[in-house]
Design an enzyme around this catalytic site. Sequence first.
Site, short mmCIF file in Angstrom:
data_model
loop_
_atom_site.label_atom_id
_atom_site.label_comp_id
_atom_site.label_asym_id
_atom_site.label_seq_id
_atom_site.Cartn_x
_atom_site.Cartn_y
_atom_site.Cartn_z
N THR A 69 -14.98 47.67 34.66
CA THR A 69 -14.65 47.01 33.40
C THR A 69 -14.65 48.13 32.37
O THR A 69 -15.43 49.09 32.50
CB THR A 69 -15.67 45.93 32.99
OG1 THR A 69 -16.95 46.56 32.82
CG2 THR A 69 -15.81 44.83 34.04
N HIS A 70 -13.74 48.05 31.41
CA HIS A 70 -13.56 49.15 30.43
C HIS A 70 -13.25 50.47 31.14
O HIS A 70 -13.54 51.54 30.60
CB HIS A 70 -14.79 49.32 29.55
CG HIS A 70 -15.32 48.03 28.99
ND1 HIS A 70 -14.92 47.51 27.78
CD2 HIS A 70 -16.19 47.12 29.52
CE1 HIS A 70 -15.54 46.36 27.56
NE2 HIS A 70 -16.31 46.09 28.62
N SER A 76 7.40 69.08 41.48
CA SER A 76 7.71 69.67 40.19
C SER A 76 8.52 70.93 40.42
O SER A 76 8.28 71.65 41.39
CB SER A 76 6.42 70.01 39.45
OG SER A 76 6.65 71.02 38.50
N LYS A 128 2.39 70.37 42.86
CA LYS A 128 2.43 68.99 42.37
C LYS A 128 3.08 68.00 43.33
O LYS A 128 4.07 68.29 43.98
CB LYS A 128 3.22 68.95 41.05
CG LYS A 128 2.54 69.70 39.93
CD LYS A 128 1.57 68.85 39.18
CE LYS A 128 2.32 67.94 38.25
NZ LYS A 128 1.39 67.13 37.46
N GLU A 140 5.32 55.31 38.25
CA GLU A 140 5.53 55.68 36.84
C GLU A 140 6.81 55.07 36.30
O GLU A 140 6.87 54.58 35.17
CB GLU A 140 5.62 57.21 36.71
CG GLU A 140 4.29 57.91 36.85
CD GLU A 140 4.47 59.42 36.81
OE1 GLU A 140 4.25 60.01 35.75
OE2 GLU A 140 4.87 60.00 37.83
N LYS A 152 25.31 38.62 28.56
CA LYS A 152 25.49 39.12 29.93
C LYS A 152 24.84 40.45 30.22
O LYS A 152 24.14 40.60 31.23
CB LYS A 152 26.98 39.16 30.26
CG LYS A 152 27.53 37.75 30.37
CD LYS A 152 29.01 37.68 30.41
CE LYS A 152 29.44 36.29 30.03
NZ LYS A 152 29.13 35.94 28.60
N1 ARG Z 1 33.98 35.81 27.39
C1 ARG Z 1 33.43 34.63 26.83
C2 ARG Z 1 31.90 34.63 26.95
O1 ARG Z 1 31.42 35.39 27.68
C3 ARG Z 1 33.97 33.43 27.53
C4 ARG Z 1 34.00 32.21 26.68
C5 ARG Z 1 34.95 32.39 25.59
N2 ARG Z 1 35.15 31.19 24.85
C6 ARG Z 1 35.74 31.19 23.69
N3 ARG Z 1 35.86 30.04 23.09
N4 ARG Z 1 36.15 32.28 23.08
O2 ARG Z 1 31.22 33.89 26.31
#
Ligand code: ARG
Length: 468
Positions: A159-160, A281, A287, A294, A329
């Site tokens: 601990t610690h 290294s 090393k 890491e 995305k």
């Molecule tokens: N490329 C767009 C996205 O990833 C697809 C949907 C686009 N829809 C629109 N009404 N412009 O969200």
Amino acid sequence: MSQATNQSWGGRFSEPTDAFVARFTASVNFDQRLARQDIQGSIAHATMLAGVGVLTDDERDAIINGLNEIQGEIERGEFNWSVPLEDVHMNIEARLTDKIGITGKKLHTGRSRNDQVATDIRLFMRDEIDVIEVELKRLREGMIELADREAETIMPGFTHLQTAQPVTFGHHILAWQEMLARDHERLLDCRKRVNVMPLGAAALAGTTYPIDRHVTAELLGFDRPSENSLDAVSDRDFAIEFTSFASILLMHLSRMSEELVLWTSAQFNFIDLPDRFCTGSSIMPQKKNPDVPELVRGKTGRVYGHLMALLTLMKSQPLAYNKDNQEDKEPLFDAVDTVRDCLKAFADMVPAIEPKKASMYEAARRGFSTATDLADYLVRKGVAFRDAHEIVGQSVAYGLKTEKDLSEMSLDELKQFSDIIDQDVFEVLTLEGSVAARNHIGGTAPNQVRAAAQRAREAMSALKTGGA
Ligand code: ARG
């Protein structure tokens, strides 16, 4: 209509899209990663449309054959992705129309890119969750087996980061495993909410065609169609949930990484990591660096960043779809890749950890790790715990002065602090006695560790996993 204006929505426009704006608003350079799911979704949509009489069977077949060919072109690297066509959806649809003519233009009947993209991401997430789960299970299994093997191996518990009480190495590894068991549940819980189908929500309000969303959901393996079209096209909370899972998981992996880094140091010298997980290294020939842990520790930061990005992306968005959501995305893709790779690295590495048992034992023997055991011994002989604490404190002070651990003191030396102490004290002052005495569920005793490993195996195989 100008060439630079997108063919699929250019009708109402009187001037071409600015070249920079076209590039700025395009997502095809990253969302082409959704191509497989986009085609899968389109095939299900066309099948359903034919089923309800919106497409003829011939039209459906032409669409499906065309899409399958496009899938092949993409897989062979022959597909020509076009930035003016903006995104993965319109690239594929345009290619379909190239191939099969006017029928290709009927595919988009009764849907919008808004429900299309939300469906694609959910299909993608479901696939990736299942891959991630395989690695997570492999890692948990590796930990359970390592813990079982090392159920009797003694090390100092901290601990610690100060030596506290002896524990077994197996117990320590099972502590890691518990963290991952909760992460596993979080992942499967997230999967439930990912696996709901937006398709049919169309742009935002639903569609006037007599679609059958249950059929499409069934074809795509979704648990059910979404309940509300406005919500379905707009919310990305499932992506936030996944990155929350990912952040907590990486936080856990960073803790394990930190311990591995400490343990491989000459100062701790608790374990060896095989050379294949380390690098050298370029300047210091002696090393051997624990790069893999890491790097996992370091990658935690980018995953936290993606969580923050997605939370902020979603914040204050009015209903329904907004272009902001196109920004979901890249963080999501990177979170998926990072989690999968970190889990793979750990799943490969953990079974290869070689404990240096003598060195761990020696570290536990130093540092008065059985002081609590001595206090508990006095309590069993009738001393009040606070008084026992004081007596042991005095013995530790004496040990520091004489450079002796408690178990190295003679009975006479120990009796200076309390004449209740007798020959049987040496049973509790040994490390083996200390760990064996913590013999209850959740304790560090070797037989408890073995039982806990067995329960962990059973709990894992009882989980309802990917798709099941
Ligand atoms: N490329 C767009 C996205 O990833 C697809 C949907 C686009 N829809 C629109 N009404 N412009 O969200």
